[in-house]
Design a protein around this motif. Structure first.
Motif, PDB file in Angstrom:
ATOM      1  N   LEU A   1       2.098   2.748   3.214  1.00 43.37           N
ATOM      2  CA  LEU A   1       1.581   2.922   4.567  1.00 43.37           C
ATOM      3  C   LEU A   1       0.952   1.626   5.079  1.00 43.37           C
ATOM      4  CD1 LEU A   1       1.037   4.846   6.904  1.00 43.37           C
ATOM      5  CD2 LEU A   1      -1.110   5.501   5.794  1.00 43.37           C
ATOM      6  N   SER A   2       0.193   0.945   4.210  1.00 43.57           N
ATOM      7  CA  SER A   2      -0.423  -0.319   4.604  1.00 43.57           C
ATOM      8  C   SER A   2       0.643  -1.359   4.937  1.00 43.57           C
ATOM      9  CB  SER A   2      -1.321  -0.830   3.481  1.00 43.57           C
ATOM     10  OG  SER A   2      -1.863  -2.091   3.790  1.00 43.57           O
ATOM     11  N   THR A   3       1.674  -1.426   4.105  1.00 42.50           N
ATOM     12  CA  THR A   3       2.764  -2.360   4.364  1.00 42.50           C
ATOM     13  C   THR A   3       3.483  -2.023   5.669  1.00 42.50           C
ATOM     14  OG1 THR A   3       3.106  -2.666   1.984  1.00 42.50           O
ATOM     15  CG2 THR A   3       4.910  -3.318   3.436  1.00 42.50           C
ATOM     16  N   SER A   4       3.658  -0.733   5.922  1.00 44.98           N
ATOM     17  CA  SER A   4       4.322  -0.304   7.153  1.00 44.98           C
ATOM     18  C   SER A   4       3.493  -0.672   8.380  1.00 44.98           C
ATOM     19  CB  SER A   4       4.573   1.212   7.124  1.00 44.98           C
ATOM     20  OG  SER A   4       5.412   1.562   6.044  1.00 44.98           O
ATOM     21  N   ASP A   5       2.156  -0.503   8.277  1.00 40.09           N
ATOM     22  CA  ASP A   5       1.279  -0.864   9.391  1.00 40.09           C
ATOM     23  C   ASP A   5       1.372  -2.358   9.690  1.00 40.09           C
ATOM     24  OD1 ASP A   5       0.421   1.718   9.701  1.00 40.09           O
ATOM     25  OD2 ASP A   5      -1.382   1.480   8.505  1.00 40.09           O
ATOM     26  N   ASN A   6       1.347  -3.173   8.642  1.00 40.17           N
ATOM     27  CA  ASN A   6       1.462  -4.623   8.836  1.00 40.17           C
ATOM     28  C   ASN A   6       2.807  -4.994   9.437  1.00 40.17           C
ATOM     29  OD1 ASN A   6      -1.089  -5.028   7.744  1.00 40.17           O
ATOM     30  ND2 ASN A   6      -0.323  -5.316   5.663  1.00 40.17           N
ATOM     31  N   LEU A   7       3.843  -4.323   8.974  1.00 40.68           N
ATOM     32  CA  LEU A   7       5.174  -4.595   9.511  1.00 40.68           C
ATOM     33  C   LEU A   7       5.250  -4.200  10.980  1.00 40.68           C
ATOM     34  CD1 LEU A   7       8.101  -5.464   9.034  1.00 40.68           C
ATOM     35  CD2 LEU A   7       8.595  -3.129   8.257  1.00 40.68           C
TER      36      LEU A   7
ATOM     37  N   THR B   1       3.607  -6.827  13.083  1.00 38.97           N
ATOM     38  CA  THR B   1       4.493  -7.982  13.193  1.00 38.97           C
ATOM     39  C   THR B   1       5.608  -7.725  14.204  1.00 38.97           C
ATOM     40  OG1 THR B   1       4.060  -8.588  10.886  1.00 38.97           O
ATOM     41  CG2 THR B   1       6.031  -9.524  11.905  1.00 38.97           C
ATOM     42  N   ILE B   2       6.178  -6.524  14.148  1.00 39.50           N
ATOM     43  CA  ILE B   2       7.253  -6.176  15.078  1.00 39.50           C
ATOM     44  C   ILE B   2       6.735  -6.157  16.512  1.00 39.50           C
ATOM     45  CG2 ILE B   2       8.808  -4.316  15.801  1.00 39.50           C
ATOM     46  CD1 ILE B   2       9.121  -3.578  12.848  1.00 39.50           C
ATOM     47  N   GLN B   3       5.521  -5.600  16.716  1.00 44.91           N
ATOM     48  CA  GLN B   3       4.944  -5.561  18.066  1.00 44.91           C
ATOM     49  C   GLN B   3       4.690  -6.976  18.591  1.00 44.91           C
ATOM     50  OE1 GLN B   3       1.533  -3.085  17.291  1.00 44.91           O
ATOM     51  NE2 GLN B   3       2.588  -1.210  17.886  1.00 44.91           N
ATOM     52  N   ASP B   4       4.216  -7.872  17.716  1.00 44.75           N
ATOM     53  CA  ASP B   4       4.003  -9.263  18.125  1.00 44.75           C
ATOM     54  C   ASP B   4       5.325  -9.917  18.525  1.00 44.75           C
ATOM     55  OD1 ASP B   4       1.316  -9.055  17.677  1.00 44.75           O
ATOM     56  OD2 ASP B   4       1.375  -9.935  15.668  1.00 44.75           O
ATOM     57  N   LYS B   5       6.368  -9.647  17.780  1.00 42.71           N
ATOM     58  CA  LYS B   5       7.680 -10.215  18.097  1.00 42.71           C
ATOM     59  C   LYS B   5       8.218  -9.651  19.406  1.00 42.71           C
ATOM     60  CE  LYS B   5       9.156 -11.459  13.418  1.00 42.71           C
ATOM     61  NZ  LYS B   5       9.200 -12.904  13.734  1.00 42.71           N
TER      62      LYS B   5
END
Length: 260
Positions: A179-185, A188-192
């Motif tokens: 879940l933590s990895t998914s949140d970070n991902l 990152t996707i939102q920033d992109k």
């Protein structure tokens, strides 16, 4: 075809209801039926029933141990403890071997034939592949590809087994990390996406400016071409729009005679 998870729920509920309403001596029959049922591969709900757990320490406790074996164990584990457990019928042997494949598939998505043959007591590749096709893939508990060249079974899907004691904490930890990895991902996707939107707006702005400059160049070139074709005198006549002309000098002038 009914979904395997839905089918499991219906069968589990059937056995839970049956086991909840019988005495200890009759639970032996219910456990034997559950561990022999061709479409039942989960047993934790039955294990959690109070009258089932109360078999511990009684003359029927070996059937509680047997149910635990089908919930968490494998065929090789049963063989090591066969002297302390009831003898299995053919349908129970088949089921425990099916469950063994699920346990192996939890740890590895590529299962070597040699490992499978040892764990399942299968003597040759043909027998192993027939078992995987007819008793596992056709039943719907696993999906995968048989790779005869590399002598392995490539797992694409495997039904989950009951959680072993102590396994829940590990699973929660794994899911928390995921879940933590998914949140970070996701961040990152939102920033992109924001960056892409900004670049898109800049691109639109530059495109509009280029189109406007192009229009100006077209107008300039069009005006220049018109001047070259018509000439500046025609394009820009003298002020007032009246052209000079010479007086007609062909007529004879009249002379005045002086007065005498």
């Amino acid at each position: 075809m009914m979904d395997i998870e839905q089918k499991q729920e219906e069968i589990i509920q059937q056995f839970v209801n049956e086991a909840s309403n019988v005495k200890a001596s009759s639970l032996v029959t219910v456990i034997a039926q559950a561990t022999s049922h061709p479409s039942l591969f989960a047993f934790s709900e039955i294990l959690a029933l109070p009258n089932v757990t109360q078999l511990q320490g009684t003359e029927h406790s070996i059937y509680l141990d047997l149910l635990r074996m089908f919930a968490h164990g494998t065929w090789s584990e049963y063989k090591r403890n066969a002297g302390d457990l009831p003898q299995l019928k053919p349908n129970q042997v088949l089921k425990l071997k099916q469950l063994t494949v699920l346990t192996l598939a939890e740890a590895n998505k590529v299962l070597p034939y040699d490992v499978l043959m040892q764990e399942l007591d299968v003597i040759n590749v043909r027998e192993l592949e027939d078992f995987l096709i007819n008793e596992c893939m056709y039943v719907g508990i696993v999906r995968g590809k048989l790779d005869q060249l590399r002598r392995c079974f490539q797992v694409q899907f495997a039904a989950g087994r009951d959680l072993r004691p102590g396994q829940l904490g590990s699973m929660i930890h794994t899911l928390s990390n995921w879940l933590s990895t998914s949140d970070n991902l996701l961040i990152t996707i939102q920033d992109k996406i924001k960056w892409a939107d900004t670049m898109s707006e800049l691109d639109k702005k530059h495109k509009k400016e280029a189109e406007e400059r192009m229009e100006e160049v077209k107008k300039t070139l069009s005006l220049k071409a018109d001047i070259d074709f018509r000439g500046p005198e025609e394009m820009f006549p003298e002020p007032g729009g009246v052209m000079d002309y010479d007086e007609d000098r062909s007529r004879p002038k009249r002379r005045r005679h002086p007065l005498g």
